[in-house]
Write a protein that holds these residues in place. Structure first.
Motif, mmCIF file in Angstrom:
data_model
loop_
_atom_site.group_PDB
_atom_site.id
_atom_site.type_symbol
_atom_site.label_atom_id
_atom_site.label_comp_id
_atom_site.label_asym_id
_atom_site.label_seq_id
_atom_site.Cartn_x
_atom_site.Cartn_y
_atom_site.Cartn_z
ATOM 1 N N SER A 1 -114.357 -27.798 1.488
ATOM 2 C CA SER A 1 -114.141 -29.051 0.779
ATOM 3 C C SER A 1 -112.647 -29.251 0.559
ATOM 4 C CB SER A 1 -114.867 -29.034 -0.569
ATOM 5 O OG SER A 1 -114.269 -28.060 -1.446
ATOM 6 N N HIS A 2 -112.302 -30.477 0.182
ATOM 7 C CA HIS A 2 -110.893 -30.799 -0.040
ATOM 8 C C HIS A 2 -110.310 -29.946 -1.165
ATOM 9 C CE1 HIS A 2 -107.478 -33.284 -1.556
ATOM 10 N NE2 HIS A 2 -107.284 -33.484 -0.233
ATOM 11 N N GLU A 3 -111.081 -29.752 -2.228
ATOM 12 C CA GLU A 3 -110.603 -28.958 -3.358
ATOM 13 C C GLU A 3 -110.424 -27.494 -2.970
ATOM 14 O OE1 GLU A 3 -113.048 -31.083 -3.402
ATOM 15 O OE2 GLU A 3 -112.151 -32.713 -4.578
ATOM 16 N N GLU A 4 -111.335 -26.950 -2.131
ATOM 17 C CA GLU A 4 -111.239 -25.549 -1.726
ATOM 18 C C GLU A 4 -109.979 -25.300 -0.891
ATOM 19 O OE1 GLU A 4 -115.894 -24.121 -1.411
ATOM 20 O OE2 GLU A 4 -115.016 -25.260 0.239
ATOM 21 N N ILE A 5 -109.682 -26.225 0.030
ATOM 22 C CA ILE A 5 -108.526 -26.026 0.894
ATOM 23 C C ILE A 5 -107.233 -26.064 0.098
ATOM 24 C CG2 ILE A 5 -107.194 -27.044 2.796
ATOM 25 C CD1 ILE A 5 -109.736 -27.865 4.095
ATOM 26 N N LEU A 6 -107.147 -26.932 -0.920
ATOM 27 C CA LEU A 6 -105.916 -27.027 -1.699
ATOM 28 C C LEU A 6 -105.633 -25.765 -2.503
ATOM 29 C CD1 LEU A 6 -105.984 -30.728 -2.988
ATOM 30 C CD2 LEU A 6 -104.822 -29.778 -0.999
ATOM 31 N N GLN A 7 -106.612 -24.866 -2.619
ATOM 32 C CA GLN A 7 -106.393 -23.589 -3.302
ATOM 33 C C GLN A 7 -105.986 -22.490 -2.312
ATOM 34 O OE1 GLN A 7 -106.468 -23.471 -6.646
ATOM 35 N NE2 GLN A 7 -106.957 -25.681 -6.528
ATOM 36 N N MET A 8 -105.841 -22.823 -1.026
ATOM 37 C CA MET A 8 -105.580 -21.827 0.010
ATOM 38 C C MET A 8 -104.167 -22.022 0.572
ATOM 39 S SD MET A 8 -109.252 -22.374 1.922
ATOM 40 C CE MET A 8 -108.928 -21.190 3.212
ATOM 41 N N THR A 9 -103.724 -21.043 1.388
ATOM 42 C CA THR A 9 -102.494 -21.150 2.157
ATOM 43 C C THR A 9 -102.846 -21.252 3.643
ATOM 44 O OG1 THR A 9 -102.166 -18.799 2.538
ATOM 45 C CG2 THR A 9 -101.327 -19.706 0.459
ATOM 46 N N THR A 10 -101.866 -21.618 4.425
ATOM 47 C CA THR A 10 -102.129 -21.756 5.862
ATOM 48 C C THR A 10 -102.482 -20.430 6.521
ATOM 49 O OG1 THR A 10 -101.229 -22.634 7.924
ATOM 50 C CG2 THR A 10 -99.715 -21.452 6.499
ATOM 51 N N LEU A 11 -102.040 -19.289 5.920
ATOM 52 C CA LEU A 11 -102.371 -17.981 6.496
ATOM 53 C C LEU A 11 -103.828 -17.625 6.292
ATOM 54 C CD1 LEU A 11 -99.176 -15.975 5.445
ATOM 55 C CD2 LEU A 11 -99.694 -16.998 7.661
ATOM 56 N N ASP A 12 -104.510 -18.252 5.311
ATOM 57 C CA ASP A 12 -105.915 -17.951 5.056
ATOM 58 C C ASP A 12 -106.811 -18.405 6.206
ATOM 59 O OD1 ASP A 12 -105.302 -16.845 2.602
ATOM 60 O OD2 ASP A 12 -105.528 -18.750 1.531
ATOM 61 N N PHE B 1 -95.612 -15.974 11.141
ATOM 62 C CA PHE B 1 -95.697 -17.418 11.014
ATOM 63 C C PHE B 1 -94.338 -18.006 10.632
ATOM 64 C CE2 PHE B 1 -96.651 -21.338 8.635
ATOM 65 C CZ PHE B 1 -97.327 -22.038 9.625
ATOM 66 N N ARG B 2 -93.653 -17.304 9.703
ATOM 67 C CA ARG B 2 -92.325 -17.770 9.296
ATOM 68 C C ARG B 2 -91.364 -17.801 10.487
ATOM 69 N NH1 ARG B 2 -90.630 -20.215 4.469
ATOM 70 N NH2 ARG B 2 -88.365 -19.972 4.303
ATOM 71 N N LYS B 3 -91.483 -16.834 11.383
ATOM 72 C CA LYS B 3 -90.639 -16.787 12.573
ATOM 73 C C LYS B 3 -90.902 -17.981 13.494
ATOM 74 C CE LYS B 3 -89.379 -13.757 16.429
ATOM 75 N NZ LYS B 3 -89.651 -12.464 17.095
ATOM 76 N N GLN B 4 -92.162 -18.425 13.578
ATOM 77 C CA GLN B 4 -92.513 -19.558 14.424
ATOM 78 C C GLN B 4 -91.897 -20.859 13.902
ATOM 79 O OE1 GLN B 4 -93.937 -19.834 17.266
ATOM 80 N NE2 GLN B 4 -95.078 -17.949 17.624
ATOM 81 N N ILE B 5 -91.916 -21.050 12.553
ATOM 82 C CA ILE B 5 -91.475 -22.344 12.001
ATOM 83 C C ILE B 5 -90.018 -22.319 11.562
ATOM 84 C CG2 ILE B 5 -93.833 -22.785 11.247
ATOM 85 C CD1 ILE B 5 -92.918 -22.221 8.394
ATOM 86 N N LEU B 6 -89.327 -21.176 11.709
ATOM 87 C CA LEU B 6 -87.956 -21.069 11.237
ATOM 88 C C LEU B 6 -87.011 -22.074 11.912
ATOM 89 C CD1 LEU B 6 -86.260 -19.489 9.238
ATOM 90 C CD2 LEU B 6 -85.683 -17.873 11.078
ATOM 91 N N THR C 1 -99.334 -13.101 10.413
ATOM 92 C CA THR C 1 -98.859 -12.635 9.114
ATOM 93 C C THR C 1 -97.815 -13.615 8.596
ATOM 94 O OG1 THR C 1 -97.090 -11.320 10.080
ATOM 95 C CG2 THR C 1 -99.253 -10.248 9.822
ATOM 96 N N PHE C 2 -97.382 -13.380 7.347
ATOM 97 C CA PHE C 2 -96.358 -14.242 6.771
ATOM 98 C C PHE C 2 -95.089 -14.201 7.615
ATOM 99 C CE2 PHE C 2 -92.754 -15.150 4.038
ATOM 100 C CZ PHE C 2 -93.151 -16.317 3.401
ATOM 101 N N GLN C 3 -94.705 -12.988 8.065
ATOM 102 C CA GLN C 3 -93.474 -12.851 8.838
ATOM 103 C C GLN C 3 -93.589 -13.536 10.206
ATOM 104 O OE1 GLN C 3 -94.994 -10.409 7.230
ATOM 105 N NE2 GLN C 3 -93.503 -9.951 5.582
#
Length: 719
Positions: free
Chosen positions: A351-362, A372-377, A368-370
Motif C-alpha cells: 500500500s501507499h502507506e507501507e511504502i512510505l515507511q520503507m527505503t529503496t534498499l528494502d 547503491f550509493r556508488k551507482q547514483i553518486l 547494499t547501501f554502498q
C-alpha cells in the motif's frame, strides 16, 4: 513614449517599403519584358524569314547574283512584313564572304553599299544563324542573319532587321513608362544622325519616347550607381539605367533607360509623416489616461498565468501518479521514500502507506547501501544528469523481477531529492535468454558441421592419395617397361656373343656400364615415387622447379606414349631455362625459386593438373583428325616477390558454363567412373590454405591455363 515613436517609425518605414516594393516590381517586370519581347521577336523573325528563304526562286537568284530578281521577290513580300510589325524593315543580302550585295529598306528603294560586320563574318565562317541587337550608322536594329544554300552549296547570307522602336513601343504600352536608349561613347561615334541628348564624354541618348525625358536625363547623375532620383519643377522622377540590349555574341550594345514619376509616392510619405505626428500626440494623451487600467490588467494577467501554471503542474502530477511504470521519489541522504505513484504500489503489492515507511534498499535485495550509493553518486555530485542501471526488485510476496532504473536529481518544495523511473524488463530478459540459448545451439551446430566437414575432407584426401598412388604405379610401370626391355636385350646379346665369338673384357665392361645406367635410372624412378608419397612432417622451403621436374619425370613416359609434348620454361631474373621433352635438371637452380609449404602436397597438385590436361588432349584427339599433336607447357616466373607457375595445355580449353565450377567438390565433366571431381577442389585447398597462395583457371585461344601464385620464400629468408 517609446511605443509611440516606434509606431511612427514603423509607419514611415512601411510606406517607404511599399514604394520600394512597387519600384522593384516594375524594375523586374522591365527585365522580364525585355527578355520576353526579345525572344518573341527572334522567334517571329526566324519563322517568317525562313519561310521566305525556303523559296527556290529566291535561292536561285542569290546563287546567280541577280539583283533584279531578288528585288522583284522582296517587293512582293516587303509590304506584308511592314504591315505585320508596323515599323521599318531592312532586308540585306550578302555574298558568301559576308560582303554586302544589296540592301532594301522600302519597296523599290535599293542600294548596293554596306559595311562589313562581325556578325556576318561569323555567319559566313560558321554557316550558322546569328541574331541580336546591332548598332549601325542609322540606329539600333534587331537583326537576324541566316545562311542560304542552293543545290547544297552555300551561296550567301540573307539578313532581316527591324528597328528598335518596335520593341520599345511594345514595352512602353505594356509598362506605361517613358524610355530611351543610352549608347556608350565607344559605339556612339558610328551614328550618322543627331542624337536627342549627348554628354560631355560622347555618350548619346536615342529613341526617346518623350521630350521631357531628355531634360531629365541630362540632369541625372549616374556616377554613384545606375539608379538616381531627379527633382524637376516640384516633381520627382526615378531614373533607371541597368537593363542592357545585347548583340549576337552577348556583348552589351546599349542600355535601356527608363524614368518614372514618383511624385505621388513622395507626397504619400510626407502625408503619412504628418499623420504619424498627430497620432503620436493623441497616443501620449491616451497613454496617461490608460496607465491605471494597464497596470491593473498586467496584475490580472500575472495572477491568471500563475493559476494556469499550478493547474498544469497538477495535470502533469496526475499523469505521473497514474502511470503504470514505477516512479519513486526518495531522500537523497537516507534513501527513504518521500512519494511513489500508483504503478509502484501495484507492481510491488504494497500500500501507499507501507511504502512510505520503507527505503529503496528494502526492495533491492541484491544491493547494499554502498553499492547503491556508488551507482547514483555521479548524479548527486552533478557529473551526470541521469544514470541507468539494471537490478532486481522484490515484491511483497517475495517474488523477484528484473528492472531497469533511470535515476535523476530533482527538487520538491525546495528540497533536493532523487527521482527514479523503473521499467519492468521481465519480457525483455526472457527474450534475451531465449536468444542466447538459440545462439549457443547454433554455435554448437556450426562446430559439429565444421568437424564433420573437416572429417569428410580428410577422407577425401585419403581417397585421393589412393587414386594418385594407382596412377603413379601405372606411371612407374610405363617408366620401367622400356628399361626392362633393354636389359632383356642386353642379356640375349651377351648369350649370343658368348656362343659365337666369346666374351672379351671390353665387351663385358661396356655391357656392365650400359646395364648400370639403366638400373640407376630405374632406381631414380623409385626414389621419385618414394619422395612423392613421403609424408611431410611440417611446412618447409623447397625448390619449386625441382619439384616440377620430379613430377614430370614420373609421368613423362605416359605423356610420350600418348604423343603429348611437354615444354618447361623457367625465368628467375638472373637466368632462364628452356627444355622440350626433357626432364634434366637445369644447372641454374636459384634460391629465387624457393617456396614454403608441403612439397608432397604440391606434387599432388601438379599431378592432378597434368592428368586432367592429358585426358583433355586425348579426348580432343579422338574427336579431331589423326595427327593432332598435344602439348603441355610449364612456365615458371620467379622474377618478383611472387612466383607464378602457369600450366597450359591445348586440350580445347574450358567451356564458359563450366569454368566457374571447376574447383567445386565432386564436379567433373568426365564420364562416370573416370573422374571423382575432387582433384581440383583439393588442389585449390592445398594451394590457398596450406601454401597461402592462389590457384585460378582460365580458357584462352582453345587452351586451358591453370595459374599458381605463391609467395617467394627467398624474399623472407633474404630479408
Amino acid at each position: 513614449m517609446m511605443a509611440i515613436f516606434m509606431f511612427t517609425a514603423l509607419t514611415v518605414v512601411h510606406v517607404r517599403n511599399d514604394l520600394s516594393s512597387a519600384i522593384d516590381y516594375k524594375h523586374k517586370k522591365i527585365e522580364f519584358m525585355l527578355s520576353y519581347q526579345s525572344d518573341q521577336l527572334e522567334r517571329s523573325l526566324r519563322s517568317r524569314f525562313r519561310a521566305l528563304l525556303s523559296d527556290y526562286y529566291l535561292r536561285e537568284a542569290m546563287a546567280s547574283k541577280d539583283r533584279e530578281r531578288i528585288r522583284l521577290y522582296f517587293n512582293e513580300k516587303y509590304g506584308a512584313l511592314v504591315a505585320e510589325y508596323h515599323t521599318e524593315i531592312i532586308i540585306h543580302i550578302h555574298d558568301e564572304n559576308g560582303s554586302s550585295f544589296m540592301r532594301m529598306h522600302a519597296p523599290g528603294h535599293l542600294n548596293y553599299s554596306g559595311y562589313p560586320r562581325p556578325m556576318l563574318e561569323e555567319v559566313a565562317d560558321k554557316k550558322e544563324p546569328r541574331f541580336g541587337f546591332d548598332l549601325g550608322c542609322y540606329g539600333l536594329h534587331y537583326r537576324y542573319a541566316e545562311p542560304v544554300y542552293y543545290m547544297g552549296v552555300f551561296v550567301g547570307i540573307a539578313e532581316v532587321g527591324i528597328g528598335v522602336d518596335y520593341l520599345l513601343s511594345l514595352m512602353k504600352n505594356t509598362l506605361d513608362l517613358e524610355m530611351g536608349l543610352f549608347i556608350p561613347a565607344d559605339k556612339a561615334e558610328n551614328l550618322c544622325f543627331e542624337p536627342r541628348a549627348e554628354s560631355l564624354d560622347g555618350e548619346r541618348l536615342i529613341n526617346v519616347s518623350n521630350d521631357d525625358f531628355v531634360t531629365i536625363f541630362n540632369k541625372a547623375d549616374f556616377s554613384k550607381g545606375v539608379l538616381t532620383e531627379i527633382n524637376e519643377d516640384g516633381k520627382f522622377y526615378r531614373v533607371h539605367m541597368d537593363h542592357f540590349l545585347k548583340g549576337y555574341n552577348g556583348q552589351k550594345i546599349a542600355s535601356l533607360v527608363t524614368f518614372q514619376d514618383i511624385t505621388n509616392e513622395k507626397m504619400a510619405i510626407t502625408h503619412y509623416l504628418r499623420l504619424a505626428v498627430i497620432m503620436a500626440v493623441i497616443f501620449i494623451c491616451l497613454t496617461i489616461l490608460m496607465m491605471k487600467n494597464s497596470f491593473m490588467r498586467i496584475i490580472s494577467d500575472l495572477e491568471k498565468k500563475y493559476k494556469e501554471s499550478k493547474s498544469r503542474e497538477n495535470y502533469l502530477g496526475d499523469i505521473i501518479a497514474n502511470s503504470l511504470n514505477e516512479i519513486f521519489i526518495y531522500d537523497i541522504d537516507t534513501l527513504r521514500f518521500v512519494e511513489v505513484n500508483r504503478g509502484a504500489c501495484k507492481n510491488l503489492g504494497y500500500s501507499h502507506e507501507e511504502i512510505l515507511q520503507m527505503t529503496t534498499l528494502d526492495i533491492k535485495p541484491q544491493m547494499t547501501f554502498q553499492s547503491f550509493r556508488k551507482q547514483i553518486l555521479p548524479v548527486i555530485e552533478g557529473e551526470k544528469e541521469t544514470v541507468m542501471f539494471e537490478t532486481v526488485h522484490r515484491r511483497k510476496d517475495g517474488t523477484l523481477y528484473p528492472v531497469e532504473i533511470h535515476i535523476q536529481k530533482t527538487f520538491v518544495e525546495g528540497r533536493e531529492v532523487i527521482m527514479a523511473v523503473v521499467l519492468d524488463i521481465t519480457q525483455r530478459k526472457d527474450a534475451e535468454n531465449r536468444l542466447k540459448a538459440l545462439n549457443e545451439a547454433l554455435e554448437k551446430k556450426v562446430d559439429q558441421e565444421t568437424e564433420r566437414r573437416l572429417f569428410s575432407e580428410k577422407i577425401m584426401m585419403e581417397q585421393k592419395k589412393f587414386i594418385d598412388m594407382g596412377q603413379m604405379i601405372n606411371a612407374v610401370a610405363h617408366q620401367w617397361r622400356q628399361p626392362l626391355n633393354a636389359l632383356g636385350l642386353y642379356v640375349q646379346d651377351m648369350r649370343e656373343t658368348h656362343f659365337s665369338q666369346g666374351l672379351d673384357d671390353s665387351y663385358v665392361n661396356q655391357i656392365e656400364k650400359d646395364c648400370m645406367h639403366i638400373i640407376n635410372h630405374m632406381s631414380d624412378t623409385i626414389d621419385d615415387f618414394r619422395r612423392f608419397f613421403a609424408p611431410d612432417k611440417s611446412s618447409a622451403p623447397f625448390e619449386i622447379i625441382r619439384s616440377v621436374l620430379e613430377t614430370i619425370r614420373l609421368v613423362s613416359a605416359q605423356l610420350m606414349a600418348s604423343s603429348i609434348d611437354y615444354r618447361i620454361i623457367c625465368r628467375c631474373g638472373d637466368d632462364s631455362y628452356f627444355s622440350e621433352n626433357s626432364v634434366e635438371s637445369p644447372g641454374c637452380l636459384s634460391r629465387k625459386t624457393l617456396v614454403r609449404g608441403y612439397e608432397g602436397e604440391f606434387k599432388q597438385v601438379m599431378l592432378n593438373i597434368i592428368h586432367n590436361a592429358r585426358d583433355a588432349i586425348i579426348e580432343r584427339r579422338q574427336s579431331e583428325a589423326e595427327g593432332f599433336q598435344g602439348f603441355i607447357e610449364f612456365d615458371l616466373d620467379a622474377c618478383g616477390d611472387n612466383i607464378v607457375l602457369s600450366i597450359k595445355d591445348n586440350g580445347g580449353g574450358i567451356p564458359e558454363n563450366v569454368i566457374q565450377k571447376v574447383f567445386d567438390p565432386y564436379f567433373t565433366t568426365k564420364e562416370e567412373g573416370k573422374g571423382t571431381g575432387i582433384g581440383l577442389y583439393m588442389s585449390k585447398n592445398i594451394v590457398e590454405q596450406h601454401m597461402k597462395g592462389y590457384l585460378t583457371a582460365e580458357s584462352k585461344d582453345g587452351c586451358a591455363v591453370f595459374r599458381l601464385v605463391l609467395r617467394s620464400a627467398a624474399v623472407k629468408d633474404d630479408g
